[in-house]
Design an enzyme around this catalytic site. Sequence first.
Site, PDB file in Angstrom:
ATOM      1  N   LYS A  76      65.480  49.344   4.867  1.00  0.00           N
ATOM      2  CA  LYS A  76      65.173  49.038   3.547  1.00  0.00           C
ATOM      3  C   LYS A  76      64.554  47.388   3.702  1.00  0.00           C
ATOM      4  O   LYS A  76      64.862  46.548   4.548  1.00  0.00           O
ATOM      5  CB  LYS A  76      66.490  48.796   2.438  1.00  0.00           C
ATOM      6  CG  LYS A  76      66.729  50.492   2.172  1.00  0.00           C
ATOM      7  CD  LYS A  76      67.938  50.623   1.192  1.00  0.00           C
ATOM      8  CE  LYS A  76      68.032  51.846   0.654  1.00  0.00           C
ATOM      9  NZ  LYS A  76      69.318  51.788  -0.204  1.00  0.00           N
ATOM     10  N   TYR A 116      63.258  58.348  -5.288  1.00  0.00           N
ATOM     11  CA  TYR A 116      64.534  58.557  -5.854  1.00  0.00           C
ATOM     12  C   TYR A 116      64.628  59.478  -7.065  1.00  0.00           C
ATOM     13  O   TYR A 116      65.634  58.795  -7.857  1.00  0.00           O
ATOM     14  CB  TYR A 116      64.931  56.957  -5.968  1.00  0.00           C
ATOM     15  CG  TYR A 116      65.611  56.411  -4.806  1.00  0.00           C
ATOM     16  CD1 TYR A 116      66.562  56.746  -4.061  1.00  0.00           C
ATOM     17  CD2 TYR A 116      64.992  54.995  -4.353  1.00  0.00           C
ATOM     18  CE1 TYR A 116      67.232  56.261  -2.965  1.00  0.00           C
ATOM     19  CE2 TYR A 116      65.366  54.503  -3.234  1.00  0.00           C
ATOM     20  CZ  TYR A 116      66.683  54.940  -2.502  1.00  0.00           C
ATOM     21  OH  TYR A 116      67.221  54.464  -1.384  1.00  0.00           O
ATOM     22  N   ASN A 151      71.473  47.355   0.742  1.00  0.00           N
ATOM     23  CA  ASN A 151      72.540  47.776   1.429  1.00  0.00           C
ATOM     24  C   ASN A 151      71.737  48.376   2.918  1.00  0.00           C
ATOM     25  O   ASN A 151      72.254  49.054   3.707  1.00  0.00           O
ATOM     26  CB  ASN A 151      73.277  49.073   1.080  1.00  0.00           C
ATOM     27  CG  ASN A 151      72.564  49.991   0.418  1.00  0.00           C
ATOM     28  OD1 ASN A 151      71.356  50.232   0.817  1.00  0.00           O
ATOM     29  ND2 ASN A 151      73.102  50.993  -0.044  1.00  0.00           N
ATOM     30  N   HIS A 198      68.784  53.715   4.199  1.00  0.00           N
ATOM     31  CA  HIS A 198      68.563  54.875   3.538  1.00  0.00           C
ATOM     32  C   HIS A 198      69.003  55.982   4.551  1.00  0.00           C
ATOM     33  O   HIS A 198      68.495  55.965   5.602  1.00  0.00           O
ATOM     34  CB  HIS A 198      67.566  55.118   2.684  1.00  0.00           C
ATOM     35  CG  HIS A 198      67.510  56.667   2.043  1.00  0.00           C
ATOM     36  ND1 HIS A 198      68.182  57.099   1.000  1.00  0.00           N
ATOM     37  CD2 HIS A 198      66.826  57.726   2.599  1.00  0.00           C
ATOM     38  CE1 HIS A 198      67.746  58.259   1.016  1.00  0.00           C
ATOM     39  NE2 HIS A 198      67.210  58.625   1.990  1.00  0.00           N
ATOM     40  N   GLU A 238      62.581  64.748   2.200  1.00  0.00           N
ATOM     41  CA  GLU A 238      62.226  63.485   2.480  1.00  0.00           C
ATOM     42  C   GLU A 238      61.303  63.285   3.652  1.00  0.00           C
ATOM     43  O   GLU A 238      60.530  62.047   3.623  1.00  0.00           O
ATOM     44  CB  GLU A 238      63.588  62.672   2.510  1.00  0.00           C
ATOM     45  CG  GLU A 238      64.415  62.590   1.214  1.00  0.00           C
ATOM     46  CD  GLU A 238      65.868  61.672   1.253  1.00  0.00           C
ATOM     47  OE1 GLU A 238      66.570  61.752   0.144  1.00  0.00           O
ATOM     48  OE2 GLU A 238      66.061  61.366   2.356  1.00  0.00           O
TER      49      GLU A 238
HETATM   50  O1  CDP Z   1      72.180  55.536  -0.210  1.00  0.00           O
HETATM   51  P1  CDP Z   1      73.628  55.953  -0.721  1.00  0.00           P
HETATM   52  O2  CDP Z   1      73.010  57.679  -0.292  1.00  0.00           O
HETATM   53  O3  CDP Z   1      74.817  55.797   0.014  1.00  0.00           O
HETATM   54  O4  CDP Z   1      73.615  56.094  -2.099  1.00  0.00           O
HETATM   55  P2  CDP Z   1      73.274  56.795  -3.544  1.00  0.00           P
HETATM   56  O5  CDP Z   1      74.360  57.012  -4.327  1.00  0.00           O
HETATM   57  O6  CDP Z   1      72.434  57.778  -3.145  1.00  0.00           O
HETATM   58  O7  CDP Z   1      72.338  55.724  -3.931  1.00  0.00           O
HETATM   59  C1  CDP Z   1      71.069  55.302  -3.900  1.00  0.00           C
HETATM   60  C2  CDP Z   1      70.841  54.035  -3.692  1.00  0.00           C
HETATM   61  O8  CDP Z   1      70.989  53.355  -5.048  1.00  0.00           O
HETATM   62  C3  CDP Z   1      71.901  53.183  -2.741  1.00  0.00           C
HETATM   63  O9  CDP Z   1      71.907  53.020  -1.455  1.00  0.00           O
HETATM   64  C4  CDP Z   1      71.823  51.735  -3.397  1.00  0.00           C
HETATM   65  O10 CDP Z   1      70.832  51.061  -2.929  1.00  0.00           O
HETATM   66  C5  CDP Z   1      71.487  51.871  -4.879  1.00  0.00           C
HETATM   67  N1  CDP Z   1      72.659  52.186  -5.586  1.00  0.00           N
HETATM   68  C6  CDP Z   1      72.840  50.817  -6.658  1.00  0.00           C
HETATM   69  O11 CDP Z   1      72.082  49.869  -6.545  1.00  0.00           O
HETATM   70  N2  CDP Z   1      73.901  50.652  -7.312  1.00  0.00           N
HETATM   71  C7  CDP Z   1      74.995  51.658  -7.578  1.00  0.00           C
HETATM   72  N3  CDP Z   1      75.922  51.515  -8.384  1.00  0.00           N
HETATM   73  C8  CDP Z   1      74.884  52.630  -6.589  1.00  0.00           C
HETATM   74  C9  CDP Z   1      73.625  52.811  -5.637  1.00  0.00           C
HETATM   75 MG    MG Z   2      71.708  58.905  -1.473  1.00  0.00          MG
END
Ligand code: CDP
Ligand code: MG
Length: 136
Positions: free
Chosen positions: A12, A52, A115, A118, A129
Site C-alpha cells: 500500500k 474494495y 497497514n 493487502h 483480485e
Molecule cells: O485488509 P484486511 O483483509 O485485513 O481487512 P478488511 O477488513 O478486509 O479491511 C480492508 C481494509 O480496510 C483494511 O486493510 C484497512 O486498511 C481498512 N480498514 C480501516 O481503515 N478501518 C477499519 N476499521 C477496518 C479496515
Molecule cells: Mg480484506
Amino acid sequence: MSNPQQTLSIIKPDAVERNLTDEIKAIFVKNNLMIKEDKKIQISKEEAAEFYKVHQSKPFYDDLCAYLSSGPIVVMILEGENAVLHNRNLMGATDPKKADENTIRKLYGISIDKNSVHGSDSVENAKKEINFFFKS
Ligand code: CDP
Ligand code: MG
C-alpha cells in the site's frame, strides 16, 4: 506442492512511500512465496472503489478508496503452498497493534488504515483480485 495456490498482494502507499517494497518482497520470498508478477502502479479512486466494493457499506469505505489511490502501490501475484492463508499469516492482523510479532503489519504498519499490505482472503477472491490487476 500438495496445495499450490496464487494470491494477490498489494504493498500500500504508506509502505511504498517509505521505500519498504524490497524488504516486504524479501519476506515473501524468504517464506516460500514466489513473486510471479509484479508492477508498480497508481490507481484512480474509482478503480479503488471497484476493487474494495465488498466494503461499500462500511463507514471506512470512502477513506479507504481515497487512501489506496493516494500514491503508488505495488501489486503482485504470489504463488506457493497454501498461498492465500500463508500470505494472510505473514501479513498479520488488520490492526497493526493487534498483529503478531514479526508479521508485516506489526513490523511496518502505522495504523489500521495505513497497514502497509493487502492480501486476498480466499481462493475465490484471489482469482477475482488477480484478474482485476493482471487481466490475461
Ligand atoms: O485488509 P484486511 O483483509 O485485513 O481487512 P478488511 O477488513 O478486509 O479491511 C480492508 C481494509 O480496510 C483494511 O486493510 C484497512 O486498511 C481498512 N480498514 C480501516 O481503515 N478501518 C477499519 N476499521 C477496518 C479496515
Ligand atoms: Mg480484506
